[in-house]
Design an enzyme around this catalytic site. Structure first.
Site, PDB file in Angstrom:
ATOM      1  CB  SER A  62      -0.977   0.003   1.187  1.00  0.00           C
ATOM      2  OG  SER A  62      -0.265   0.118   2.393  1.00  0.00           O
ATOM      3  CE  LYS A  99      -3.163   4.957   6.147  1.00  0.00           C
ATOM      4  NZ  LYS A  99      -2.876   3.563   6.458  1.00  0.00           N
TER       5      LYS A  99
END
Lengths: 141, 285
Positions: A62, A99
């Site tokens: 991701s 992230k």
């Protein structure tokens, strides 16, 4: 699309590799400069603050958009202040995730680098655990 | 007043542990990190157990030690996520007692400084004698029979009487509770696993021989310390690094671990081991 971070313990055993200077200040390879430069210790180049740095292996895809691929090793530092634009390891409701940290307006957000995942606002349920300061990747053995 | 000594106890709580796997290697790793984080805040660090160390704060004694301890607490928490407790006192026994007080009483907020008489007396009068470092079950029983139930009462016990009950150990303990360090003697040291002789240099050391010379001195000092405690070492770790606070200058650091077999407290053997480990790690420049 889960991304899992595995802790990797490390030891700073100095290992030197000859560093070849391949670039001139202008950015072009220079045949005149291809002699040996100073030896480099890759571990200490990647980890400049061992006591506050943590090495983690990344599983999952991701963060490919941020240049972090499955199987990469990342160096996460707790000694530096997180800034907008940094890739960070954060605890979201206690779950560890990686992230991109972004400022939007006057709030900070955790922004995923894959489509279909929502951004998460940084509030009291989110703890910025550390900042990804370096990455190591093997392409083949 | 003697040297203010400072005890720090780290608790690997569940929050800190959640992000890590749990194994002994990890504990060792976290201990190294904690020691690195406290290094700047003490002139000497004595590792008492995997999660407790005594720090010598003598050079910082004229500062606000509570602020000093809080800054240290912050640095350890930041680098390692581990919350710590700090107890400050003129002797090790009092530092350890202060540490226990910091745990028990939320008033202290994790940092208890018992150098001031009034606060110290207040804590001592409320501290069960059986919880004093070095007072075992049997001794606590004997003391209870004499009506001594608090650390304050033990402090006020006549020396002769203390010797009568618990030999010289209890006598030393009484002295320590009075703020007189039991000179270089470990009162109780059941779990002593390691010790460190860290130093900073006044200037820059760029010469290999100078560094090896310094290392030799530390190896000698480590040998002395070991012998004074009647201990031997099975492993020696040497480390040195450039000034981390001068980030604009080139940085280098090295650490080597050398196994000592058989275990030794002989300074010459420690010295040889330090050289073996140090020499290949040195970089000119």
């Amino acid at each position: 699309m889960a991304l899992i971070l595995h802790d990797v313990t490390f030891e700073m055993v100095p290992t030197e590799v000859r560093l070849l200077t391949a670039m001139t200040p202008a950015g072009f390879p220079s045949p005149a400069q291809d002699d040996m430069e100073e030896p480099i210790d890759l571990a200490s180049w990647l980890i400049d603050h061992p006591a506050a740095s943590y090495v983690m292996r990344v599983s999952g895809h991701s963060m490919v958009g941020a240049g972090v691929a499955d199987g990469d090793m990342v160096v996460v530092s707790r000694a530096v202040e997180a800034r907008s634009g940094d890739i960070v390891v954060a605890l979201v409701h206690g779950d560890r995730t990686m992230k991109r940290l972004r400022r939007r307006g006057d709030r900070m957000w955790l922004v995923p680098e894959a489509e279909g995942l929502p951004a998460i606002i940084v509030d009291e349920d989110v703890e910025i655990w550390g900042v990804v300061v370096a990455l190591a990747r093997r392409y083949r053995t | 007043m003697g040297d203010p000594i400072h005890l720090i106890r780290d608790r690997l709580d569940r929050h800190g542990m959640r992000v890590m796997s749990s194994n002994y290697t990890l504990y060792g790793d976290m201990q190294r990190r904690v020691l690195a984080a406290v290094e700047d805040f003490a002139s000497e660090v004595e590792i008492y157990s995997i999660d407790e160390s005594f720090l010598d704060l003598t050079p910082f004694a004229d500062r606000d030690l509570v602020a000093h301890a809080n800054a240290m607490w912050d640095q350890v928490r930041r680098w390692t996520t581990i919350p710590t407790r700090v107890g400050i006192g003129p002797t090790k026994t009092l530092a350890k007692l202060a540490n226990a007080a910091a745990k028990k009483n939320p008033l202290f907020d994790g940092v208890a400084d018992l150098r001031e008489d009034a606060l110290r007396n207040w804590v001592l009068d409320r501290f069960p004698v059986g919880d004093v470092w070095g007072v075992g079950h049997a001794t606590a029983g004997k003391l209870a029979a004499l009506g001594v139930s608090t650390a304050g009462q033990l402090r006020d016990m006549p020396m002769k009487q203390a010797r009568g009950i618990g030999t010289v150990v209890l006598e030393r303990l009484v002295a320590e509770l009075q703020g007189v360090p039991a000179s270089a003697v470990e009162i109780v040291e059941p779990q002593r696993k390691g010790m460190a002789v860290p130093r900073s240099f006044g200037g820059y050391v760029s010469d290999k021989e100078a560094m090896m010379g310094a290392m030799a001195q530390y190896a000698m000092r480590a040998g002395e310390k070991l012998r004074s405690h009647g201990l031997v070492a099975g492993q020696l770790t040497i480390f040195f690094h450039t000034n981390k606070h001068k980030r604009e200058r080139p940085q280098y650091g090295a650490q080597r671990r050398i196994r000592l077999h058989p275990m030794t407290a002989d300074s010459l053997e420690l010295l040889a081991a330090a050289r073996r480990g140090g020499e290949p790690s040195w970089r000119d420049g």
